[in-house]
Design an enzyme around this catalytic site. Structure first.
Site: not given
Ligand code: COA
Length: 324
Positions: A103, A251, A281
């Site tokens: 990225c 980004h 993204n």
């Molecule tokens: N739809 C619904 N539920 C989802 C899901 C989806 N697409 N993906 C995950 N979940 C669920 C998980 O299973 C979890 O359930 P649980 O509480 O029953 O275990 C819950 O949602 C929370 O998951 P979690 O991973 O803790 O959520 P989060 O608040 O950390 O948000 C992201 C997830 C991915 C949005 C966040 O961590 C993020 O944006 N991280 C950075 C990602 C990024 O920038 N990546 C690219 C870098 S270049």
């Protein structure tokens, strides 16, 4: 820039996997993304973006003397995607280079293009970011955390030697960083030469090792720390202040990351331009896509000071200051 016509909304995804528009918008800000249709390739997107950049600059493909292309979703294992683009554009027998920094790939490519120009090695370089993520995502409940975030697209710029002392436009400062010990916090295992005796087996496919794995919270935490850090580093290097910047481009990984960064730095919302809600993204394509849309929408004017900052897999992070 170029994106496929095929729009995939959050509701479209919710019909295939256990997710919802509400969850995706709340956590990431994404409402829809573009995904290629069968037969459309990364180079189709890269070629369209490159031709638009050439037309915008009033140049022909034959005017370019080097191509630098960044992608994490290559056309094929080898040769590099830049060679397939080279074959399409009708350029001379000029060198082309694939650069892999995920990225942060576009800013990495910009830095190397700038260095090649400053050294006198090249005068006019086509810098491209292109991604087709959709063919590498796991459309299932297991992959839902990653699948909902990524889109397909391409963006391109042309960097040219500026010999005119009265024209201040150009790259003022750029800083790149990496922390390879976190490489597996956001990665794809297979196919890979490390997986001998075969790069890819039926078992690897069945185990889902061909899909991206992400430690979402870990990535989030590092992104919101590293982005403000490197942004300030470029400003300090240029002896400029946050208030001097006309437009901030971050980004487009997650709108919440960008809001958090802007809030930490006390950047007013009207100085930040995002398009993640429409494209998701697009990794190396995200920043050149922002540049193209900001220009098209009149948000980027001649003489503006633009700050561009990225964070991604590797881990990589980078920031650039550009006088447009
Ligand atoms: N739809 C619904 N539920 C989802 C899901 C989806 N697409 N993906 C995950 N979940 C669920 C998980 O299973 C979890 O359930 P649980 O509480 O029953 O275990 C819950 O949602 C929370 O998951 P979690 O991973 O803790 O959520 P989060 O608040 O950390 O948000 C992201 C997830 C991915 C949005 C966040 O961590 C993020 O944006 N991280 C950075 C990602 C990024 O920038 N990546 C690219 C870098 S270049």
């Amino acid at each position: 820039m170029y994106v496929p016509e095929n729009v995939v909304t959050n509701d479209d995804l919710a019909k295939q996997i256990d997710t919802s528009d509400e969850w995706i918008v709340k956590r990431s800000g994404i409402r829809e993304r573009r995904w290629v249709v069968e037969g459309q390739t990364p180079v189709d997107l890269a070629e369209a973006a490159s031709r638009e950049a050439l037309a915008d600059a009033g140049l022909e493909a034959s005017d370019i003397d080097c191509i630098l292309l960044s992608t994490l979703s290559p056309q094929h294992d080898f040769p590099g995607t830049s060679f397939f683009l080279h074959g399409r554009l009708g350029v001379a027998e000029i060198p082309c280079i694939d650069l892999r920094a995920q990225c942060s790939g576009f800013l990495y490519a910009l830095d190397f293009a700038d260095a090649l120009i400053v050294s006198g090695r090249h005068r006019r370089i086509l810098v491209v970011g292109c991604e087709v993520h959709s063919t590498g995502l796991e459309i299932s409940d297991r992959g839902r955390d990653v699948t909902v975030l990524f889109g397909d697209g391409a963006g391109a710029v042309i960097l040219e030697a500026n010999d005119a002392p009265e024209d201040p436009s150009g790259l003022l400062e750029i800083r790149l960083h990496a922390e390879g010990r976190h490489a597996k916090r956001l990665w794809v295992d297979a196919p890979g030469s490390a997986n001998g005796p075969a790069r890819l087996t039926h078992e690897m496919i069945d185990e889902g090792r061909i899909y991206p794995i992400m430690d979402g919270r870990f990535v989030f935490k590092h992104a919101v720390t590293r982005m403000p850090e490197v942004l300030r580093e470029t400003l300090d290097a240029a002896s400029l202040k946050l208030e001097d910047v006309d437009l901030f481009l971050f980004h487009q990984a997650n709108l919440r990351i960008n809001e958090y960064v802007a809030q930490q730095l006390e950047i007013p919302a009207d100085k930040v331009f995002n398009n993640i809600e429409r494209y998701g993204n697009c990794s190396a394509a995200a920043i050149p896509m922002l540049l193209a849309e900001a220009k098209r929408e009149g948000r980027l004017k001649k003489g503006d000071l633009v700050s561009m900052t990225a964070f991604g897999s590797g881990f990589t992070w980078a920031s650039a200051l550009l006088r447009f």
